[in-house]
Design an enzyme around this catalytic site. Structure first.
Site, PDB file in Angstrom:
ATOM      1  N   THR A  76      -5.727 -14.897  -0.963  1.00 16.26           N
ATOM      2  CA  THR A  76      -4.827 -16.034  -0.862  1.00 16.26           C
ATOM      3  C   THR A  76      -3.447 -15.918  -1.947  1.00 16.26           C
ATOM      4  O   THR A  76      -2.952 -16.976  -2.080  1.00 16.26           O
ATOM      5  CB  THR A  76      -5.673 -17.055  -1.433  1.00 16.26           C
ATOM      6  OG1 THR A  76      -6.334 -16.796  -2.561  1.00 16.26           O
ATOM      7  CG2 THR A  76      -6.773 -17.735  -0.431  1.00 16.26           C
ATOM      8  N   SER A  77      -3.507 -14.791  -2.543  1.00 18.35           N
ATOM      9  CA  SER A  77      -2.486 -14.643  -3.551  1.00 18.35           C
ATOM     10  C   SER A  77      -1.221 -14.680  -3.020  1.00 18.35           C
ATOM     11  O   SER A  77      -0.563 -14.042  -1.995  1.00 18.35           O
ATOM     12  CB  SER A  77      -2.639 -13.177  -4.291  1.00 18.35           C
ATOM     13  OG  SER A  77      -1.594 -12.903  -5.172  1.00 18.35           O
TER      14      SER A  77
END
Length: 335
Positions: A76-77
């Site tokens: 999700t970064s």
């Protein structure tokens, strides 16, 4: 004023980003005026405040003759996505070390949100199994060492860009806020942001000292405990100040971090965050994500009712993260 470090700056992003009053939201909530600093509009690969840290980090990488940028993060970064984009603009290879529960690559069904963009950007993806973000950074160091043995010159960026050099990238953010609040004729009573790696909160605290402002900075943790995050921020602020040529020591206990809005953990949506996302979208046309900015905005809405009053002003830093919305299509479709 302390000197700016003698490093080569890269130039990513469009600045200053807008500062906008959320008039409809402020009216609904009552109490303080709520403003948003639109760092989601920095302009690189769907934007985000990480471009500020990367200006100094990648400038330092160029100064050190790097040919490969190595960083890490979960799927999700936002940080790894923007790092890949900025590295492309400099002609540097980007190797992203990604936390995956099974240490395996994602199939095509897994290419969505930030991971889809990492793929489109052409970054080299290295999946590792890691129980924690600390384990992930250890794995990243191992990957970098392998590159060195192959004759490469990697430049390692910690997860989220959290480092003294990364924190220096936010000095101008504080300067922008000072100019813009003066232009609009109001006093900033608090700055609130999502705090994951701690990089942006470190930079805001550092920027206060550098520019002789005194804006209270409130971080909403989205992954780490208060104790762990405060210790990281205290260390990075001290070390970044050294790079900027002055002494600044902030005790962990003096760093304001709230964990009321974390819920069950990182990347797990909360009811308050989803309500904030719906409210901001339908009243202000402003999009937030469930992992980062949604939880931070839940904090803004709560504090606007419980801590701040009419006549005061809260500035919310929209750090970006819109690609992450698409990882939560099922949850968001129920709003």
């Amino acid at each position: 004023m302390p000197h700016r470090p003698n490093i080569r700056l890269a130039t990513f992003g469009s600045y200053p980003t807008p500062l906008e009053e959320l008039q409809a939201l402020s009216k609904i909530v009552g109490g303080p005026r709520i403003w948003v600093k639109r760092d989601d509009l920095t302009g690189v690969a769907m934007g985000g405040s990480k471009t500020r840290a990367l200006n100094t980090l990648l400038g330092d990488a160029l100064s050190n003759g790097a040919d490969t940028i190595v960083t890490c993060g979960p799927v999700t970064s936002n940080h790894i996505r923007i790092t890949a984009a900025c590295a492309n603009r400099l002609g540097l290879e980007a190797l992203l070390v990604i936390k995956h529960p099974y240490g395996e690559s994602l199939d095509e069904q897994g290419h969505q949100g930030n991971m889809l963009l990492n793929h489109v950007l052409g970054a080299r993806l290295e999946y590792v199994s890691a129980d924690s973000l600390s384990d992930l950074e250890l794995a990243m160091e191992g990957v970098a060492e392998t590159l060195r043995s192959e004759g490469k010159k990697p430049y390692v960026i910690p997860g989220g860009g959290c480092s003294p050099m990364g924190a220096l990238g936010y000095l101008e953010l504080v300067a922008e806020l000072a100019r813009q609040s003066n232009q609009y004729g109001f006093k900033i009573d608090a700055i609130l942001c999502a705090s994951g790696s701690g990089c942006i909160q470190s930079g805001l605290i550092l920027g206060n000292a550098y520019h002789h402002t005194a804006y209270p900075v409130i971080g909403v943790t989205i992954n780490r405990s208060i104790g762990e995050l405060a210790a990281r921020i205290s260390r990075e602020v001290r070390n970044a100040a050294v790079l900027a040529g002055f002494d600044l020591r902030v005790q962990s206990g003096d760093i304001c971090i709230l964990d009321n809005y974390l819920g069950e953990g990182y990347a797990i949506p909360t009811e308050a965050a989803m309500s904030a996302i719906k409210l901001l979208a339908q009243q202000e046309g402003l999009l937030l994500d469930p992992c980062y900015t949604g939880k931070a905005m839940a904090g803004v809405l709560d504090l606007a009712k419980t801590r701040f009053t009419s006549g005061q002003n809260i500035v919310f830093i929209h750090t970006g993260g819109l690609p992450g919305m698409f990882n939560y299509s099922k949850e968001l479709s129920r709003l």
